[in-house]
Design a protein around this motif. Structure first.
Motif, PDB file in Angstrom:
ATOM      1  N   TYR A  30       0.832  -1.211   0.000  1.00  0.00           N
ATOM      2  CA  TYR A  30       0.000   0.000   0.000  1.00  0.00           C
ATOM      3  C   TYR A  30       0.862   1.255   0.000  1.00  0.00           C
ATOM      4  N   TYR A  31       1.987   1.170   0.724  1.00  0.00           N
ATOM      5  CA  TYR A  31       2.873   2.327   0.761  1.00  0.00           C
ATOM      6  C   TYR A  31       3.402   2.639  -0.636  1.00  0.00           C
ATOM      7  N   VAL A  32       3.856   1.597  -1.315  1.00  0.00           N
ATOM      8  CA  VAL A  32       4.415   1.773  -2.660  1.00  0.00           C
ATOM      9  C   VAL A  32       3.349   2.306  -3.616  1.00  0.00           C
ATOM     10  N   LEU A  33       2.121   1.798  -3.476  1.00  0.00           N
ATOM     11  CA  LEU A  33       1.032   2.240  -4.354  1.00  0.00           C
ATOM     12  C   LEU A  33       0.746   3.723  -4.203  1.00  0.00           C
ATOM     13  N   ASN A  34       0.952   4.231  -2.987  1.00  0.00           N
ATOM     14  CA  ASN A  34       0.650   5.637  -2.743  1.00  0.00           C
ATOM     15  C   ASN A  34       1.797   6.578  -3.061  1.00  0.00           C
ATOM     16  N   LEU A  35       2.923   6.021  -3.479  1.00  0.00           N
ATOM     17  CA  LEU A  35       4.053   6.878  -3.847  1.00  0.00           C
ATOM     18  C   LEU A  35       3.773   7.543  -5.198  1.00  0.00           C
ATOM     19  N   PRO A  36       4.302   8.747  -5.415  1.00  0.00           N
ATOM     20  CA  PRO A  36       4.217   9.349  -6.756  1.00  0.00           C
ATOM     21  C   PRO A  36       5.035   8.509  -7.745  1.00  0.00           C
ATOM     22  N   VAL A  40       8.400   5.770  -7.387  1.00  0.00           N
ATOM     23  CA  VAL A  40       8.323   4.333  -7.659  1.00  0.00           C
ATOM     24  C   VAL A  40       9.415   3.936  -8.639  1.00  0.00           C
TER      25      VAL A  40
END
Lengths: 199, 199
Positions: A30-36, A40
């Motif tokens: 989830y953290y990675v998904l929310n990165l710009p 990423v």
């Protein structure tokens, strides 16, 4: 079961990392998904670049970006002493002490018949090759204080004997900052055996 | 300080993940370095694909690979009941219970003036839009049992009141398998207030 394809693939990949369970893998995903997007890219590129660029130093088998690592090429390092380690991360640990100015040799493993690792599988031959020209005066065995680590050190020191080079090992004892009460009896016993004069 | 460029960049990237400190980041980095190339590709592709493909469902704001998520499009789900959650991972937790067959609405946040999150920043308007056609008979508030979560639930339930829809919230009480001794006094008090007839 309810799943979202790309998400569960990602969680699965994170879960394969050591020490990462299902809950942590989910949190990371989830953290990675929310990165710009550029963050990423930075993350995945760091992985791909490191995997592509890092290799073993031709001399000491430590990880390096180049042919020969920055420690082996450093003219200021003492070339008469080699510290033998099992893994590249131990080099970083030693460098952090700021107390060692010699060279290293990374075995990249320990002899372990149980796990099918024999002496030929680790960089022992390469170490002996480095001792042949007589520059090295001392070899410090700094393998892990485990059965495999000790056995590896014993095996190697016997091979070094004919070269007439001093072989030492790290001191065993109480770790700094620890409470005596919590030291296990083997460590305490070794600390007692290795006691030193105070004045 | 001694560093290897690609390696420290990689460690740095891992360290930015939540709950990953320097030691763990190092361990993860070495693990990734020792993976075969196709495994590394799989890992980075899972990240890039998930980041590219996953978006919010146009109806419930849950994460999905498609326009509308698989729960909203499932004809077997009970369309008269909506469970309101703060984050997509809560959907997965609810689905694992196998006890809920209604729809979801993911707020993607909680009202929190302290952190600058106001009601317009989370998906409240979208929830109210779903209540307008009269299909929905019950809304279950399942925000986190924290101050922000409770406040968010209170705020939303007041907005739902004019629609003449039943609004419920999850039961508070002792978690199953826990020892009473270790329950905090607030949970215990809530469990007492919410006691139910046994026979």
């Amino acid at each position: 079961m309810y799943t979202i394809n790309s998400l569960s693939l990602l969680v699965e990949q994170f879960q394969r990392l050591p020490g990462i369970g299902n809950k942590t893998a989910q949190r990371l995903a989830y953290y990675v998904l929310n990165l710009p997007e550029n963050e990423v890219k930075k993350f995945t590129n760091a992985i791909l670049d490191a995997h592509k660029n890092l290799r073993q130093c031709k001399i000491c088998s430590n990880l390096t970006d180049a042919e020969i690592c920055s420690i082996c090429t450093d003219p200021k390092r003492d070339k008469s002493i080699i510290c033998v380690l099992t893994a590249p991360k131990d080099v970083i640990a030693f460098e952090k002490t700021n107390q060692y100015n010699g060279l290293y040799h990374v075995l990249n493993g320990e002899i372990s018949p149980m796990n099918g690792v024999s002496p030929e599988d680790i960089k022992i031959k390469e170490l002996l090759d480095r001792l042949k020209d007589g520059t090295v005066k001392e070899v410090i065995m700094a393998t892990n204080p485990t059965i495999e680590g000790e056995a590896t050190s014993m095996y190697i020191s016997r091979l070094i004997k004919p070269y007439n080079i001093t072989v030492t090992r790290l001191a065993y004892g109480i770790p700094i900052g620890a409470d005596l009460e919590y030291a296990d009896e083997i460590t305490l016993g070794r600390a007692l055996n290795g006691r030193q004069n105070m004045i």
